[in-house]
Design a protein around this motif. Structure first.
Motif, PDB file in Angstrom:
ATOM      1  N   VAL A  77       0.833  -1.197   0.000  1.00 13.05           N
ATOM      2  CA  VAL A  77       0.000   0.000   0.000  1.00 13.05           C
ATOM      3  C   VAL A  77       0.874   1.256   0.000  1.00 13.05           C
ATOM      4  N   HIS A  78       1.973   1.226   0.762  1.00 13.58           N
ATOM      5  CA  HIS A  78       2.864   2.378   0.767  1.00 13.58           C
ATOM      6  C   HIS A  78       3.522   2.592  -0.591  1.00 13.58           C
ATOM      7  N   ALA A  79       3.840   1.478  -1.259  1.00 21.59           N
ATOM      8  CA  ALA A  79       4.427   1.598  -2.598  1.00 21.59           C
ATOM      9  C   ALA A  79       3.432   2.270  -3.547  1.00 21.59           C
ATOM     10  N   LEU A  80       2.172   1.901  -3.440  1.00 21.18           N
ATOM     11  CA  LEU A  80       1.137   2.512  -4.286  1.00 21.18           C
ATOM     12  C   LEU A  80       1.073   4.006  -4.030  1.00 21.18           C
ATOM     13  N   HIS A  81       1.153   4.356  -2.760  1.00 22.93           N
ATOM     14  CA  HIS A  81       1.047   5.754  -2.378  1.00 22.93           C
ATOM     15  C   HIS A  81       2.227   6.546  -2.915  1.00 22.93           C
ATOM     16  N   LYS A  82       3.434   6.004  -2.737  1.00 19.19           N
ATOM     17  CA  LYS A  82       4.630   6.751  -3.132  1.00 19.19           C
ATOM     18  C   LYS A  82       4.867   6.710  -4.632  1.00 19.19           C
ATOM     19  N   GLU A  83       4.812   5.501  -5.205  1.00 17.65           N
ATOM     20  CA  GLU A  83       5.226   5.372  -6.594  1.00 17.65           C
ATOM     21  C   GLU A  83       4.101   5.607  -7.581  1.00 17.65           C
ATOM     22  N   GLU A  84       2.889   5.246  -7.216  1.00 18.43           N
ATOM     23  CA  GLU A  84       1.772   5.425  -8.154  1.00 18.43           C
ATOM     24  C   GLU A  84       0.951   6.664  -7.783  1.00 18.43           C
ATOM     25  N   HIS A  85       1.398   7.387  -6.768  1.00 16.55           N
ATOM     26  CA  HIS A  85       0.709   8.608  -6.323  1.00 16.55           C
ATOM     27  C   HIS A  85      -0.760   8.391  -6.029  1.00 16.55           C
ATOM     28  N   MET A  86      -1.060   7.234  -5.474  1.00 18.37           N
ATOM     29  CA  MET A  86      -2.445   6.901  -5.182  1.00 18.37           C
ATOM     30  C   MET A  86      -2.876   7.544  -3.865  1.00 18.37           C
ATOM     31  N   THR A  87      -4.116   8.041  -3.847  1.00 23.68           N
ATOM     32  CA  THR A  87      -4.692   8.501  -2.590  1.00 23.68           C
ATOM     33  C   THR A  87      -5.120   7.252  -1.814  1.00 23.68           C
ATOM     34  N   VAL A  88      -4.768   7.174  -0.523  1.00 26.32           N
ATOM     35  CA  VAL A  88      -5.062   5.957   0.231  1.00 26.32           C
ATOM     36  C   VAL A  88      -5.912   6.277   1.465  1.00 26.32           C
ATOM     37  N   VAL A  89      -7.009   5.546   1.621  1.00 25.44           N
ATOM     38  CA  VAL A  89      -7.772   5.599   2.866  1.00 25.44           C
ATOM     39  C   VAL A  89      -7.645   4.216   3.489  1.00 25.44           C
ATOM     40  N   TYR A  90      -7.058   4.153   4.695  1.00 21.16           N
ATOM     41  CA  TYR A  90      -6.673   2.869   5.268  1.00 21.16           C
ATOM     42  C   TYR A  90      -7.345   2.714   6.626  1.00 21.16           C
ATOM     43  N   ILE A  91      -8.302   1.789   6.696  1.00 18.72           N
ATOM     44  CA  ILE A  91      -9.010   1.568   7.952  1.00 18.72           C
ATOM     45  C   ILE A  91      -8.347   0.421   8.696  1.00 18.72           C
ATOM     46  N   THR A  92      -8.086   0.617   9.974  1.00 17.30           N
ATOM     47  CA  THR A  92      -7.363  -0.429  10.709  1.00 17.30           C
ATOM     48  C   THR A  92      -7.568  -0.257  12.203  1.00 17.30           C
ATOM     49  N   HIS A  93      -7.333  -1.349  12.979  1.00 14.51           N
ATOM     50  CA  HIS A  93      -7.181  -1.094  14.398  1.00 14.51           C
ATOM     51  C   HIS A  93      -5.795  -1.521  14.880  1.00 14.51           C
ATOM     52  N   PHE A  94      -4.880  -1.658  13.939  1.00 11.63           N
ATOM     53  CA  PHE A  94      -3.487  -1.868  14.316  1.00 11.63           C
ATOM     54  C   PHE A  94      -2.767  -0.522  14.313  1.00 11.63           C
ATOM     55  N   MET A  95      -2.289  -0.115  15.490  1.00  9.23           N
ATOM     56  CA  MET A  95      -1.697   1.213  15.583  1.00  9.23           C
ATOM     57  C   MET A  95      -0.353   1.310  14.869  1.00  9.23           C
ATOM     58  N   ASP A  96       0.383   0.180  14.818  1.00  7.06           N
ATOM     59  CA  ASP A  96       1.668   0.242  14.123  1.00  7.06           C
ATOM     60  C   ASP A  96       1.463   0.503  12.628  1.00  7.06           C
ATOM     61  N   GLU A  97       0.274   0.178  12.120  1.00  8.68           N
ATOM     62  CA  GLU A  97      -0.022   0.494  10.725  1.00  8.68           C
ATOM     63  C   GLU A  97      -0.489   1.940  10.596  1.00  8.68           C
ATOM     64  N   ALA A  98      -1.365   2.350  11.538  1.00  9.83           N
ATOM     65  CA  ALA A  98      -1.925   3.704  11.473  1.00  9.83           C
ATOM     66  C   ALA A  98      -0.838   4.761  11.587  1.00  9.83           C
TER      67      ALA A  98
END
Lengths: 289, 284, 267
Positions: free
Chosen positions: A196-217
Motif C-alpha cells: 500500500v505504501h508503494a502505491l502511495h509513493k510510486e503510483e501517487h495513489m490517494t489511500v484511505v486505510y481503515i485499521t485497528h493496528f496502531m503500528d499500521e496507522a
C-alpha cells in the motif's frame, strides 16, 4: 518545482464529506444512526488512516466513498461528483477502488490473473489494454509469478495483494482499504502494508486505510479517530498518539514508544512531545541522557 | 497427568502425489498447570501439531498420550481422554448452530452424556464465566450478537465441557484491542482460578510474552525453541527472524535502545517495566 | 481426504490442447463421447484407444493426473464391468454354483468399461487443459444463440465461475467445522441412519450460514468492482478460432467418420 506540483495536487480534494449522516433500520425495526454529522476532506495524494473500535462507524463511512452506501443526510462527493447522482455511479466506482477485510470473499475468479482482469472487463476496456493493466498491476503488488495460480492455494497476505491488484487494474485515483490486514498473520500484514505504501509513493495513489493496528496507522500522513458514528479527532500521528490515555479509554492501542514517552513525562522527565516510533524515543532519550 | 508427544511425525495425504510431511519427530511434554504459547509462521506445522493434542489427527508415526492413554486407541478410555483436551479453533463463532445461546453451549456437555441438571448447571457456569448474564441471554439467538460476544459464546461452549487442557488457536483474531483484552482476561481467569492448562497459538507476541510461562517456536514441522518467553525473545532474536516470527514490540524497543547505547533492561515485558528501567538509569 | 479431489481442476500448460479454443474443445468432447457409442467391434475399439492415447500424449499432461481422475470413480467402473461379466448370457467360459462368466459377457464388459473410462478421460482432458474461466467462457458463447429463447447464458457462466472458485474454500470450511464440532464431542460416523442424519445439523447449519455470508460479501465486492451483468463487458482473453481449431476439428470429424464407417461395415 516537483515539490510545488505535489503540494498543489495534495491540496485538491479527492473526497469531500459534508454534514453527512447515515441511519438504517435494524432487525427489531429501530432506527440506528451509524454515522452522525460527519465532515471530512481527503485530499489527492494523501494517506489517511481511520481508526476506531468495532462498531465505531469506520467501515460504514468507507462504504460511502464508492457508493456502496448512500448518505441519509448531507453529501459525499468524489472528485466533485455527488454520490447520490445515479449517472455518476460507475464513474465514481472506477475512480475509487475498494479492498475488504476477508481475503477469500472478494476474489471472484478461480485463476489469479483472471480475477485481476474482472474489474476492467466490467468497465468494457479493450482486451489488449486489459492484458497490459493486469500485467502491470501484478508487477506492482509483486505477484506476477503467481498469475496462473488458483487463489485458494495462496496465503492470506497474497490473496489481499491480488485483491489490491484487482483494484489497480481499474486505474483508480484512490484506494480504500477496509481492515485489509485484520485476518492476516504478521508476515502477510507487513507485505500488504508495504504494498500500500508503494502505491502511495510510486503510483501517487490517494489511500484511505481503515485499521485497528496502531503500528499500521502510525505510518499514515493523517489519522482520523472515530467513535459511535462521530469523528473524535484528526491530525498527524504525532498529535494523535500523544493523547495516550484518551486513546486507551476508547479501547485502542498506542505504539509502545508513545506510551513509554507519555509515562516518563508524567513522572516528571523532560521528554519532547509527539514521539511515535522507537527511533524518536531513542533520539529523545540520547539527547537527555 | 501430562500430555506426552513421543516422536510424532505426521504426513498429509500419505501415499498420494500430494504427500507432505507436516510434523517431523516431535517429542514434547505438556505438564498440568502450564500456560504454553505456540508461535510459528503460517505453514510451520503449528495447527497440525495442536490438532494432535485432542486426537483430531493421529500421528502417522509415534504416539500422543494423555495421562498415559494413547489418544489413537479405540477404547472408551481414549475417548474420554480426548475430551479432557478442549479445542477452540480460529473464528470459533463460525461453529455456532443452535437457535438459542443456552442450547448451543449445551451441545458439548450433552455429547458427554451428562444429566439434564448437570448440563444446565454447566451452561450457567460457562455463561457466567464469559460474562453473559444467563437470564438475559440464555434464550436469545447467538446470531444476533456482536462479533466479540459470539466468540465468547463459542468459547463458553468448549469451557462447558470442563476440559483440563484448553487449546486456543488465535482466539483474538479480528477483534479490536478492547475485545482482545476481554477474551484474554477470561482465558487468564480460567488458567488461574480453575487451574486449566492453556495452550495458546498466537501471532500476537505481546500477548504471549505477558501470559505464557513457556514458549514453543515451531518451524518446518519441528520444535525450534522451547523455553521461557522472555529468554527466547532476548537471546534468539535472529533465530526467530529466520523462522519468520516477530519479537514483541516491547522487546523490539528495548533491543533498539540498547543498540543506541542505553542499557535498558531487556527483560522488560510490559511498558511499565521499560519505564521503570529507564527511570532507574536516569537516577544513576 | 477432501483435499484430494482433482476433478475439474485446471493443470496449466502450453500444449496444443491447452491452446485450442474452449468452444472447439467442448464441442469436440461432446461429439467424440457420442461417437464412442458407435464403436462396437474390437478393431474399432483399438482405433478409439489409439486415438485417445494420442490425444493424451498431445496434452503433455502427467499420466498420474489422469489416473487421479479415474480413481474416485473406480467403484462405478468395477461395477459396470461386473454387471456385464456376470449377468450376460451366451457361451459359458467358467461356472461356479449360480455364478457364470460368458464370452459375450466378458466382451461386453470390457467394451462398456473401456467406453466409460474413455468418457471420463476425455472430459477430464477438457477440464485439465482448459482454465475454468475459459471453460465457462466457452459454454457462455456456445449458449449465446439460445439467449433469445430465454437462456441466461451470462448468468449461468458467472454462477459456474463463482462455484468453481468457492468449492475448494467451502471444502476447507467443512473440514474445519467438522473438526470443531468433533472437539465438542460430535460424532459423525457411528450410529443409526437417523442419528447420523441428525448429527449433520451442527455441520450443515454453520456451513450454510457461512456460505450466505460469503455470498453477501462477494456481491458487495463485485459491485465495488463495477460488475453490472453481462452487458458492455469485455474479456481479457478473447475467444478466437485459429487454424489450430480448424485442423483439430477436421481431424476429429475424420476420426468420427472412420468409427461410423467401421460400424457400418462391422469391421
Amino acid at each position: 518545482m516537483e515539490l510545488e506540483e505535489m503540494q498543489t495536487r495534495e491540496r485538491e480534494p479527492m473526497i469531500v464529506v459534508s454534514r453527512m449522516s447515515h441511519s438504517y433500520e435494524d432487525e427489531m425495526g429501530n432506527q440506528v444512526k451509524a454515522l452522525d454529522q460527519i465532515n471530512l476532506t481527503i485530499n489527492k495524494g494523501e494517506f489517511v488512516a481511520i481508526i476506531g473500535t468495532n462498531g465505531s462507524g469506520k467501515s460504514t463511512l468507507a462504504k460511502h466513498f464508492n457508493v456502496l452506501l448512500e448518505p441519509t443526510e448531507g453529501t459525499v462527493s468524489v472528485l466533485g461528483m455527488d454520490t447520490k447522482d445515479e449517472e455518476k455511479l460507475w464513474g465514481i466506482r472506477s475512480h475509487v477502488g475498494m479492498v475488504f477485510q476477508n481475503p477469500d470473499n472478494q476474489i471472484v475468479a478461480a485463476i489469479v490473473e483472471e480475477d485481476v482482469a474482472f474489474g476492467p472487463e466490467n468497465l468494457g476496456v479493450p482486451p489488449a489494454e486489459i492484458r497490459k493493466r493486469v500485467d502491470k498491476a501484478l508487477d506492482v503488488v509483486g505477484m506476477q509469478a503467481y498469475r496462473h495460480h488458483a487463489p485458494h492455494l495462496l496465503s492470506g497476505g497474497q490473496k489481499q495483494r491480488i485483491a489490491i491488484a484487482g483494484v489497480l487494474a481499474m486505474n483508480p485515483d484512490c484506494i480504500v482499504l477496509d481492515e485489509p490486514t485484520a485476518m492476516l498473520d504478521p508476515m502477510g500484514r507487513k507485505d500488504v502494508l508495504k504494498t500500500v505504501h508503494a502505491l502511495h509513493k510510486e503510483e501517487h495513489m490517494t489511500v484511505v486505510y481503515i485499521t485497528h493496528f496502531m503500528d499500521e496507522a502510525m505510518t499514515a500522513d493523517r489519522i482520523v479517530v472515530m467513535k459511535n458514528g462521530h469523528i473524535l479527532q484528526e491530525g498527524r500521528p504525532a498529535d494523535i498518539f500523544k493523547q495516550v490515555e484518551s486513546l486507551k479509554e476508547l479501547g485502542l492501542d498506542v505504539p509502545v514508544a508513545a506510551e513509554v514517552a507519555d509515562k516518563l513525562r508524567k513522572d516528571g522527565y523532560a521528554i519532547a512531545e509527539g514521539i511515535v516510533t522507537d527511533k524518536e524515543l531513542g533520539d529523545a532519550l540520547c539527547l537527555s541522557y | 497427568m501430562p500430555i506426552v508427544l513421543d516422536s510424532v511425525t505426521y504426513t498429509y495425504g500419505q501415499g498420494t502425489p500430494f504427500e507432505k510431511q507436516a510434523l517431523t519427530g516431535i517429542s514434547l511434554t505438556i505438564n498440568e498447570g502450564e500456560f504454553i504459547g505456540i508461535i510459528g509462521h503460517t505453514g510451520s506445522g503449528k495447527s497440525t501439531l495442536v490438532q494432535h493434542l485432542n486426537g483430531l489427527l493421529h500421528p502417522t508415526e509415534g504416539q500422543v498420550t494423555v495421562n498415559g492413554i494413547n489418544l489413537a486407541d479405540k477404547t472408551e478410555e481414549a475417548k474420554q481422554s480426548r475430551h479432557m483436551v478442549g479445542m477452540v479453533f480460529q473464528y470459533p463463532e463460525h461453529q455456532l448452530f443452535e437457535e438459542t445461546i443456552a442450547k448451543d453451549i449445551a451441545f458439548g456437555p450433552t455429547n458427554l452424556g451428562l444429566t439434564q441438571e448437570e448440563i444446565e448447571q454447566r451452561v450457567k457456569d460457562a455463561m457466567d464465566f464469559v460474562g453473559l448474564d444467563y437470564k438475559t441471554y440464555a434464550d436469545r439467538s447467538p446470531f444476533h450478537l456482536s462479533g466479540g460476544q459470539m466468540r465468547r459464546v463459542a468459547i463458553a461452549g468448549v469451557v462447558a465441557m470442563k476440559p483440563k487442557y484448553l487449546v486456543l488457536d488465535e482466539p483474538s483474531a479480528g477483534l479490536d484491542p478492547a475485545g482482545r483484552e476481554e477474551i484474554f482476561a477470561e482465558i487468564m481467569r480460567l488458567h488461574k482460578e480453575q487451574g486449566v492448562t492453556v495452550i495458546l497459538v498466537s501471532h500476537n507476541m505481546e500477548d504471549i510474552s505477558k501470559m505464557a510461562t513457556r514458549l514453543l517456536v515451531i518451524d518446518d514441522g519441528k520444535v525450534l525453541l522451547d523455553g521461557k518467553p522472555i529468554d527466547i525473545f532476548m537471546k534468539y532474536r535472529e533465530t526467530l527472524q529466520k523462522a519468520g516470527v516477530d519479537v514483541p514490540p516491547v522487546s523490539q524497543l528495548t533491543a533498539y535502545l540498547n543498540q543506541r547505547g542505553l542499557p535498558v533492561s531487556e527483560e522488560a515485558i510490559t511498558v511499565d517495566d521499560v519505564v521503570a528501567s529507564i527511570e532507574s538509569l536516569k537516577k544513576r | 481426504m477432501l483435499g484430494n479431489i482433482t476433478i475439474g481442476q485446471y493443470f496449466p500448460g502450453d500444449s496444443l490442447l491447452h491452446r485450442m479454443d474452449p468452444r472447439t474443445k467442448i464441442l469436440a468432447t461432446l461429439i467424440y463421447i457420442v461417437a464412442i457409442f458407435f464403436a462396437q467391434t474390437v478393431v474399432s475399439y483399438l482405433f478409439v484407444t489409439a486415438f485417445t492415447v494420442w490425444v493424451i500424449w498431445m496434452s503433455k499432461l502427467p499420466v498420474r493426473l489422469l489416473w487421479n481422475a479415474l480413481k474416485p470413480l473406480w467403484i462405478i467402473i468395477v461395477f459396470t464391468l461386473a454387471i456385464h461379466v456376470f449377468t450376460s448370457t451366451g457361451t459359458v467360459l467358467w461356472q461356479w454354483s449360480f455364478i457364470h462368466i460368458t464370452k459375450e459377457g466378458l466382451q461386453m464388459g470390457v467394451l462398456m468399461t473401456a467406453r466409460l473410462v474413455y468418457l471420463i478421460l476425455f472430459s477430464s482432458l477438457l477440464t485439465y487443459t482448459t482454465s475454468p474461466i475459459r471453460l465457462t467462457d466457452g459454454i457462455e458463447r456456445l449458449l449465446r444463440p439460445f439467449q433469445r429463447l430465454g437462456v441466461p447464458s451470462h448468468e449461468l457462466a458467472m454462477m459456474m465461475t463463482i462455484a468453481l472458485r468457492f468449492i475448494p474454500t467451502l471444502l476447507e470450511e467443512t473440514d474445519r467445522i467438522m473438526k470443531a464440532q468433533e472437539s465438542r464431542g460430535a460424532d459423525f460416523t457411528t450410529g443409526s441412519l437417523v442419528k447420523r442424519a441428525k448429527s449433520m445439523v451442527p455441520l450443515l447449519v454453520p456451513l450454510f450460514i457461512s456460505a450466505f455470508r460469503r455470498a453477501d460479501d462477494l456481491a458487495v465486492a463485485m459491485e465495488a468492482r463495477c460488475y453490472r451483468g453481462g452487458e458492455g463487458r469485455t474479456r481479457m482473453k478473447e475467444l478466437c478460432y485459429t487454424r489450430l481449431d480448424t485442423v483439430s476439428m477436421s481431424i476429429l470429424i475424420l476420426v468420427v467418420l472412420i468409427i461410423l464407417v467401421m460400424r457400418f461395415y462391422a469391421v
